[in-house]
Design a protein around this motif. Structure first.
Motif, PDB file in Angstrom:
ATOM      1  N   ASP A 165       0.820  -1.217   0.000  1.00  0.00           N
ATOM      2  CA  ASP A 165       0.000   0.000   0.000  1.00  0.00           C
ATOM      3  C   ASP A 165       0.850   1.261   0.000  1.00  0.00           C
ATOM      4  OD1 ASP A 165      -2.270  -1.516  -0.026  1.00  0.00           O
ATOM      5  OD2 ASP A 165      -2.629  -1.403   2.132  1.00  0.00           O
ATOM      6  N   GLY A 166       1.964   1.241   0.739  1.00  0.00           N
ATOM      7  CA  GLY A 166       2.779   2.435   0.868  1.00  0.00           C
ATOM      8  C   GLY A 166       3.850   2.605  -0.189  1.00  0.00           C
ATOM      9  N   GLY A 167       3.957   1.674  -1.134  1.00  0.00           N
ATOM     10  CA  GLY A 167       4.989   1.771  -2.163  1.00  0.00           C
ATOM     11  C   GLY A 167       5.547   0.403  -2.512  1.00  0.00           C
ATOM     12  N   LEU A 168       6.867   0.228  -2.322  1.00  0.00           N
ATOM     13  CA  LEU A 168       7.534  -1.015  -2.663  1.00  0.00           C
ATOM     14  C   LEU A 168       8.281  -1.569  -1.462  1.00  0.00           C
ATOM     15  CD1 LEU A 168       9.060  -0.070  -6.158  1.00  0.00           C
ATOM     16  CD2 LEU A 168       6.934  -1.325  -5.708  1.00  0.00           C
ATOM     17  N   GLU A 169       8.328  -2.883  -1.360  1.00  0.00           N
ATOM     18  CA  GLU A 169       9.054  -3.563  -0.296  1.00  0.00           C
ATOM     19  C   GLU A 169       9.928  -4.636  -0.942  1.00  0.00           C
ATOM     20  OE1 GLU A 169       7.630  -5.415   3.865  1.00  0.00           O
ATOM     21  OE2 GLU A 169       6.933  -6.544   2.130  1.00  0.00           O
ATOM     22  N   THR A 170      11.184  -4.738  -0.520  1.00  0.00           N
ATOM     23  CA  THR A 170      12.096  -5.743  -1.078  1.00  0.00           C
ATOM     24  C   THR A 170      12.402  -6.788  -0.017  1.00  0.00           C
ATOM     25  OG1 THR A 170      13.098  -4.142  -2.588  1.00  0.00           O
ATOM     26  CG2 THR A 170      14.326  -6.167  -2.177  1.00  0.00           C
ATOM     27  N   LEU A 171      12.174  -8.060  -0.379  1.00  0.00           N
ATOM     28  CA  LEU A 171      12.411  -9.178   0.523  1.00  0.00           C
ATOM     29  C   LEU A 171      13.495 -10.079  -0.045  1.00  0.00           C
ATOM     30  CD1 LEU A 171       8.715 -10.300   1.218  1.00  0.00           C
ATOM     31  CD2 LEU A 171      10.097  -8.749   2.589  1.00  0.00           C
ATOM     32  N   SER A 172      14.235 -10.712   0.836  1.00  0.00           N
ATOM     33  CA  SER A 172      15.176 -11.763   0.451  1.00  0.00           C
ATOM     34  C   SER A 172      14.692 -13.049   1.102  1.00  0.00           C
ATOM     35  CB  SER A 172      16.595 -11.434   0.913  1.00  0.00           C
ATOM     36  OG  SER A 172      17.491 -12.467   0.510  1.00  0.00           O
ATOM     37  N   ILE A 173      14.346 -14.035   0.265  1.00  0.00           N
ATOM     38  CA  ILE A 173      13.787 -15.284   0.786  1.00  0.00           C
ATOM     39  C   ILE A 173      14.616 -16.461   0.294  1.00  0.00           C
ATOM     40  CG2 ILE A 173      11.440 -14.386   0.970  1.00  0.00           C
ATOM     41  CD1 ILE A 173      10.788 -15.738  -1.670  1.00  0.00           C
ATOM     42  N   PRO A 174      14.709 -17.519   1.090  1.00  0.00           N
ATOM     43  CA  PRO A 174      15.475 -18.691   0.667  1.00  0.00           C
ATOM     44  C   PRO A 174      14.690 -19.552  -0.317  1.00  0.00           C
ATOM     45  CG  PRO A 174      14.522 -19.084   2.821  1.00  0.00           C
ATOM     46  CD  PRO A 174      14.174 -17.669   2.466  1.00  0.00           C
ATOM     47  N   LEU A 175      15.417 -20.187  -1.220  1.00  0.00           N
ATOM     48  CA  LEU A 175      14.801 -21.158  -2.124  1.00  0.00           C
ATOM     49  C   LEU A 175      14.842 -22.530  -1.476  1.00  0.00           C
ATOM     50  CD1 LEU A 175      16.373 -19.968  -5.487  1.00  0.00           C
ATOM     51  CD2 LEU A 175      14.072 -19.497  -4.635  1.00  0.00           C
ATOM     52  N   PRO A 176      13.865 -23.399  -1.739  1.00  0.00           N
ATOM     53  CA  PRO A 176      12.723 -23.222  -2.649  1.00  0.00           C
ATOM     54  C   PRO A 176      11.692 -22.258  -2.080  1.00  0.00           C
ATOM     55  CG  PRO A 176      12.534 -25.301  -1.476  1.00  0.00           C
ATOM     56  CD  PRO A 176      13.877 -24.751  -1.113  1.00  0.00           C
ATOM     57  N   ALA A 177      10.909 -21.668  -2.982  1.00  0.00           N
ATOM     58  CA  ALA A 177       9.950 -20.654  -2.552  1.00  0.00           C
ATOM     59  C   ALA A 177       8.779 -20.587  -3.520  1.00  0.00           C
ATOM     60  CB  ALA A 177      10.635 -19.289  -2.457  1.00  0.00           C
ATOM     61  N   VAL A 178       7.738 -19.903  -3.071  1.00  0.00           N
ATOM     62  CA  VAL A 178       6.566 -19.627  -3.900  1.00  0.00           C
ATOM     63  C   VAL A 178       6.492 -18.121  -4.107  1.00  0.00           C
ATOM     64  CG1 VAL A 178       4.050 -19.739  -4.091  1.00  0.00           C
ATOM     65  CG2 VAL A 178       5.308 -21.638  -3.045  1.00  0.00           C
ATOM     66  N   VAL A 179       6.400 -17.691  -5.356  1.00  0.00           N
ATOM     67  CA  VAL A 179       6.310 -16.264  -5.684  1.00  0.00           C
ATOM     68  C   VAL A 179       5.032 -16.035  -6.477  1.00  0.00           C
ATOM     69  CG1 VAL A 179       7.352 -14.346  -6.949  1.00  0.00           C
ATOM     70  CG2 VAL A 179       8.812 -15.955  -5.698  1.00  0.00           C
ATOM     71  N   THR A 180       4.233 -15.041  -6.076  1.00  0.00           N
ATOM     72  CA  THR A 180       3.055 -14.674  -6.860  1.00  0.00           C
ATOM     73  C   THR A 180       3.311 -13.328  -7.531  1.00  0.00           C
ATOM     74  OG1 THR A 180       1.792 -13.430  -5.180  1.00  0.00           O
ATOM     75  CG2 THR A 180       1.666 -15.840  -5.106  1.00  0.00           C
ATOM     76  N   THR A 181       2.802 -13.180  -8.743  1.00  0.00           N
ATOM     77  CA  THR A 181       3.184 -12.047  -9.587  1.00  0.00           C
ATOM     78  C   THR A 181       2.117 -10.968  -9.646  1.00  0.00           C
ATOM     79  OG1 THR A 181       2.243 -13.082 -11.574  1.00  0.00           O
ATOM     80  CG2 THR A 181       4.524 -13.599 -11.025  1.00  0.00           C
ATOM     81  N   ASP A 182       2.589  -9.737  -9.759  1.00  0.00           N
ATOM     82  CA  ASP A 182       1.704  -8.598  -9.953  1.00  0.00           C
ATOM     83  C   ASP A 182       1.808  -8.119 -11.400  1.00  0.00           C
ATOM     84  OD1 ASP A 182      -0.165  -6.696  -9.266  1.00  0.00           O
ATOM     85  OD2 ASP A 182       0.832  -6.161  -7.397  1.00  0.00           O
ATOM     86  N   LEU A 183       0.974  -7.149 -11.759  1.00  0.00           N
ATOM     87  CA  LEU A 183       0.886  -6.715 -13.158  1.00  0.00           C
ATOM     88  C   LEU A 183       2.176  -6.118 -13.695  1.00  0.00           C
ATOM     89  CD1 LEU A 183      -2.654  -5.073 -13.276  1.00  0.00           C
ATOM     90  CD2 LEU A 183      -1.912  -7.099 -14.523  1.00  0.00           C
TER      91      LEU A 183
END
Length: 249
Positions: free
Chosen positions: A160-178
């Motif tokens: 809501d407030g802009g952008l957030e950057t995360l670092s996550i370990p693999l394996p992982a699930v990522v959902t995509t935005d437009l």
């Protein structure tokens, strides 16, 4: 790293939706069906990872009857290597879909799942998060940028407030935005090649998932028609109408 991309067939985004006269659902007879737009974005991102030498294979997976094979082939024409279809009804609920995907992920030993954040028909925005929880994997939703660095994924996501950057370990699930990417159009040679790419069919019973419905649709109705706008002659008149008629100020 094998990348798994779940995809769904939906009514084409540019088709005007018609509600059945009895209010039991949406009329899909003789209606153009296409890949869910968010699924196309997820597939495009997976293909780009393969083109960059990060992914070794891109596998599509979808749940439904043979009717959806045409849409799956369009995903293969974009650049996926092969596809898996779980033979089942076309209206299975998100939790059952997540459980089915868990079965496929473990069977395929995938290292990353990229899925659209939601489908444009149900708009549930649930399957990716449920799949992550069932697998016990890290998740990053609403991705607008994905960078794979070794055994980590750096995901910029829209909040809501802009952008957030995360670092996550693999394996992982990522959902995509437009805004993650612009999906490519399949070329004619790739459309022809897609006809020969493997499309394996697995019976729902083989997954061991109970796909019984837990929800009942009581009624479906179209939105109320908006009233026509009016022209105002001055700012004062606009303020007066907003205050006394619309009552928004």
């Amino acid at each position: 790293m094998k990348v798994l991309v779940p995809v769904k067939r939906v009514i084409d985004a540019y088709v005007s939706i018609r509600v059945k006269s009895d209010g039991s659902g949406v009329d899909t007879d003789n209606v153009k069906m296409s890949l869910n737009p968010f699924c196309e974005i997820a597939l495009e991102e997976a293909i780009r990872l393969k083109e960059a030498g990060i992914a070794t294979e891109v596998v599509l997976v979808s749940v439904g009857s043979a009717d959806i094979d045409t849409v799956i082939r369009s995903g293969l024409a974009m650049g996926a290597d092969r596809a898996i279809r779980i033979d089942a009804d076309n209206d299975i609920e998100p939790l059952a879909i997540a459980k089915i995907l868990k079965y496929v992920v473990e069977k395929e030993e995938a290292g990353l799942v990229i899925t659209g954040k939601q489908s444009i028909d149900g708009d549930n925005n649930q399957t990716g998060q449920m799949l992550s929880a069932l697998l016990g994997w890290a998740q990053a939703t609403f991705a607008s940028e994905v960078v794979i660095e070794g055994d980590q994924a750096k995901v910029t996501r829209e909040i809501d407030g802009g952008l957030e950057t995360l670092s996550i370990p693999l394996p992982a699930v990522v959902t995509t935005d437009l805004r993650l990417n612009e999906p490519r159009y399949p070329t004619l040679p790739n459309i022809m090649k897609a006809k020969k790419k493997p499309l394996d069919v697995i019976a729902l019973a083989d997954t061991g998932v109970d796909a019984s419905k837990r929800q009942t649709v009581l009624n479906v109705s179209p939105p109320e028609e908006r009233s026509a706008g009016v022209m105002v002659g001055s700012v004062a008149e606009l303020v007066e109408k907003l205050k006394n008629e619309a009552k928004v100020i």
